[in-house]
Structures are given as C-alpha cells and as structure tokens.
Design a protein around this motif. Structure first.
Motif, PDB file in Angstrom:
ATOM      1  N   ASN A  67       0.820  -1.213   0.000  1.00 43.48           N
ATOM      2  CA  ASN A  67       0.000   0.000   0.000  1.00 43.48           C
ATOM      3  C   ASN A  67       0.854   1.263   0.000  1.00 43.48           C
ATOM      4  O   ASN A  67       0.596   2.184  -0.753  1.00 43.48           O
ATOM      5  CB  ASN A  67      -0.928   0.017   1.225  1.00 43.48           C
ATOM      6  N   GLN A  68       1.872   1.252   0.870  1.00 45.00           N
ATOM      7  CA  GLN A  68       2.768   2.423   0.914  1.00 45.00           C
ATOM      8  C   GLN A  68       3.465   2.602  -0.432  1.00 45.00           C
ATOM      9  O   GLN A  68       3.558   3.711  -0.953  1.00 45.00           O
ATOM     10  CB  GLN A  68       3.844   2.235   1.986  1.00 45.00           C
ATOM     11  N   THR A  69       3.953   1.493  -0.969  1.00 47.01           N
ATOM     12  CA  THR A  69       4.737   1.566  -2.200  1.00 47.01           C
ATOM     13  C   THR A  69       3.884   2.019  -3.380  1.00 47.01           C
ATOM     14  O   THR A  69       4.379   2.692  -4.289  1.00 47.01           O
ATOM     15  CB  THR A  69       5.386   0.203  -2.504  1.00 47.01           C
ATOM     16  N   SER A  70       2.589   1.679  -3.354  1.00 43.43           N
ATOM     17  CA  SER A  70       1.738   2.065  -4.479  1.00 43.43           C
ATOM     18  C   SER A  70       1.634   3.587  -4.602  1.00 43.43           C
ATOM     19  O   SER A  70       1.269   4.109  -5.650  1.00 43.43           O
ATOM     20  CB  SER A  70       0.349   1.450  -4.328  1.00 43.43           C
ATOM     21  N   LYS A  71       1.996   4.307  -3.512  1.00 45.21           N
ATOM     22  CA  LYS A  71       1.945   5.774  -3.557  1.00 45.21           C
ATOM     23  C   LYS A  71       3.330   6.381  -3.766  1.00 45.21           C
ATOM     24  O   LYS A  71       3.479   7.597  -3.820  1.00 45.21           O
ATOM     25  CB  LYS A  71       1.353   6.314  -2.243  1.00 45.21           C
TER      26      LYS A  71
END
Ligand SMILES: *[C@@H]1O[C@H](CO)[C@@H](O)[C@H](O)[C@H]1NC(C)=O
Ligand SMILES: *[C@@H]1O[C@H](CO)[C@@H](O)[C@H](O)[C@H]1NC(C)=O
Ligand SMILES: *[C@@H]1O[C@H](CO)[C@@H](O)[C@H](O)[C@H]1NC(C)=O
Ligand SMILES: *[C@@H]1O[C@H](CO)[C@@H](O)[C@H](O)[C@H]1NC(C)=O
Length: 182
Positions: A67-71
């Motif tokens: 989730n963090q990486t998707s941003k």
C-alpha cells in the motif's frame, strides 16, 4: 544534418530513461510473463497437502508495504517489484524436495522470474541498493526462517506457494500502475 543530430540526441535521451523511466519490458512483456508464473504456481498445487493451524506462517502478508509503495515514486515501485522477485527466487532455492513439486515446473518458474528481474533491473539504472525496502527484506527473512523451522515440510511449502501467488498478484497491480499503455 543538424536535424539528424538532434533526432539522435532525442532518441538517446529517450532510451537512457531520463526521469521518465521508460521501461519497454514492463509495457510489453511483464504481464505475459507474470501470468505464466501464476499458471505454473497453480499447477504446482497438491490437493492432498492440507496445512493445519500448526503450519501457519509466522508473519502476516505485507499488504501495508504494498500500500505504501503504491503511492511512492515510479523508481521506488519498480525497485520494490524487483526486490520481491529476487526474494521469491531466494526462497525457492531452499530445499523443497518434500513439496513434491515437479522439478521442471519449478525450473520454468524460476527462469521466468530471473528474466523478469533481469529486464526490470535494466530499467532502473544504478544505485538500486539505496532504494531497497528494509521491512520487505525483514519479512522475507522471517519467512525463510519459518521454512527452516518447519523442517521444509510439504505443508509449509504449500503455504509458501500460496504466499508467493499473492505476491505475484500484488506485484501485478503495482506493475499495472506503471504501465504507460494500460
Ligand atoms: C485441486 O483442487 C482444485 C479445487 O478444488 C481443482 O480445481 C483442481 O483440479 C485440483 N487439482 C488436482 C490435481 O486434483
Ligand atoms: C491497503 O489498501 C487497501 C485498499 O486501498 C485497504 O483495503 C487495506 O485495508 C490496506 N491494508 C493495509 C494493511 O494497509
Ligand atoms: C532436502 O531435504 C530432503 C528431505 O528432508 C533430504 O532428504 C535431502 O537430503 C535434502 N537435500 C539437500 C540438498 O539438503
Ligand atoms: C501429493 O502429496 C501426497 C502427500 O503429501 C503425496 O503422497 C503425493 O505423491 C503427492 N502427489 C503428487 C502428484 O506429487
């Protein structure tokens, strides 16, 4: 003449990536290779291997890291994908003889993973280690220790197979967000 030089420079800057980080492999091949990987994993299932509660993995799937990486930036996302693929490769290098997988399927799978890693790595450029995600490394380290602790059993490998499948699904989502032609 001048135009041709300009054109050559333009091409050069396009292919060297610049800040736009164009990645032909990602746009044209990634999906196909990843789907093939998922098919192979599907075919490796042995329905008579049923993990019990005792076999449960020591660590939760790192949805939060995805989730963090998707941003994160394009480069971060790409490095993350490469890191996942490398770690998956490393896991499967452990002794999986009790998993009763067809060795040819495992080899085909690993070859596809190596190719993906290699091609995506090209798109990133240098200093990849600076972008590595420590929490992701820690998660895979725990998984690896767990496999050892459970004596490389068929049951633990079945859980790992499912875990890897989930990774490839999430990697697919992450990669799709980077494709320029989706
Ligand atoms: C295993 O089970 C799944 C779902 O129950 C089924 O689709 C699949 O054909 C089975 N595979 C084998 C090899 O029996
Ligand atoms: C990750 O994001 C999804 C969808 O945005 C959300 O449903 C999920 O709860 C999040 N998970 C974590 C662990 O942050
Ligand atoms: C892998 O594990 C099996 C079963 O525990 C064992 O018989 C075999 O010797 C191991 N192979 C290696 C290379 O350690
Ligand atoms: C599936 O697993 C069972 C028990 O773990 C084993 O006896 C059997 O040979 C395996 N089947 C295949 C097709 O590998």
């Amino acid at each position: 003449m001048m135009n041709r030089i300009l054109f050559a420079c333009l091409l050069l800057s396009l292919f060297s990536g610049g800040s736009s980080l164009s990645c032909r492999w990602l746009d044209h091949k990634f999906r196909q290779y990843n789907e093939k990987c998922l098919e192979l994993l599907d075919a490796m299932v042995n329905n008579s291997t049923k993990p019990s509660e005792d076999d449960e993995l020591d660590v939760d799937f790192p949805h939060d890291l995805y989730n963090q990486t998707s941003k994160a930036s394009t480069r971060h996302r790409l490095v993350f994908i490469v890191q996942v693929l490398k770690e998956v490769f490393k896991l499967l290098e452990k002794n999986h003889s009790l998993a009763s997988w067809e060795e040819q399927s495992v080899e085909n799978f690993l070859n596809l993973v190596i190719r993906q890693t290699h091609e995506l790595r090209h798109c990133i450029g240098s200093h990849i280690h600076k972008w590595k995600n420590d929490d992701l490394a820690k998660y895979f380290h725990t998984l690896s220790n767990h496999i050892t602790k459970m004596g490389h059993s068929a049951e633990v490998w079945e859980l790992i197979r499912e875990e890897i499948q989930l990774h490839l699904f999430r990697v697919h989502q992450l990669a799709s967000s980077l494709m320029t032609n989706n």
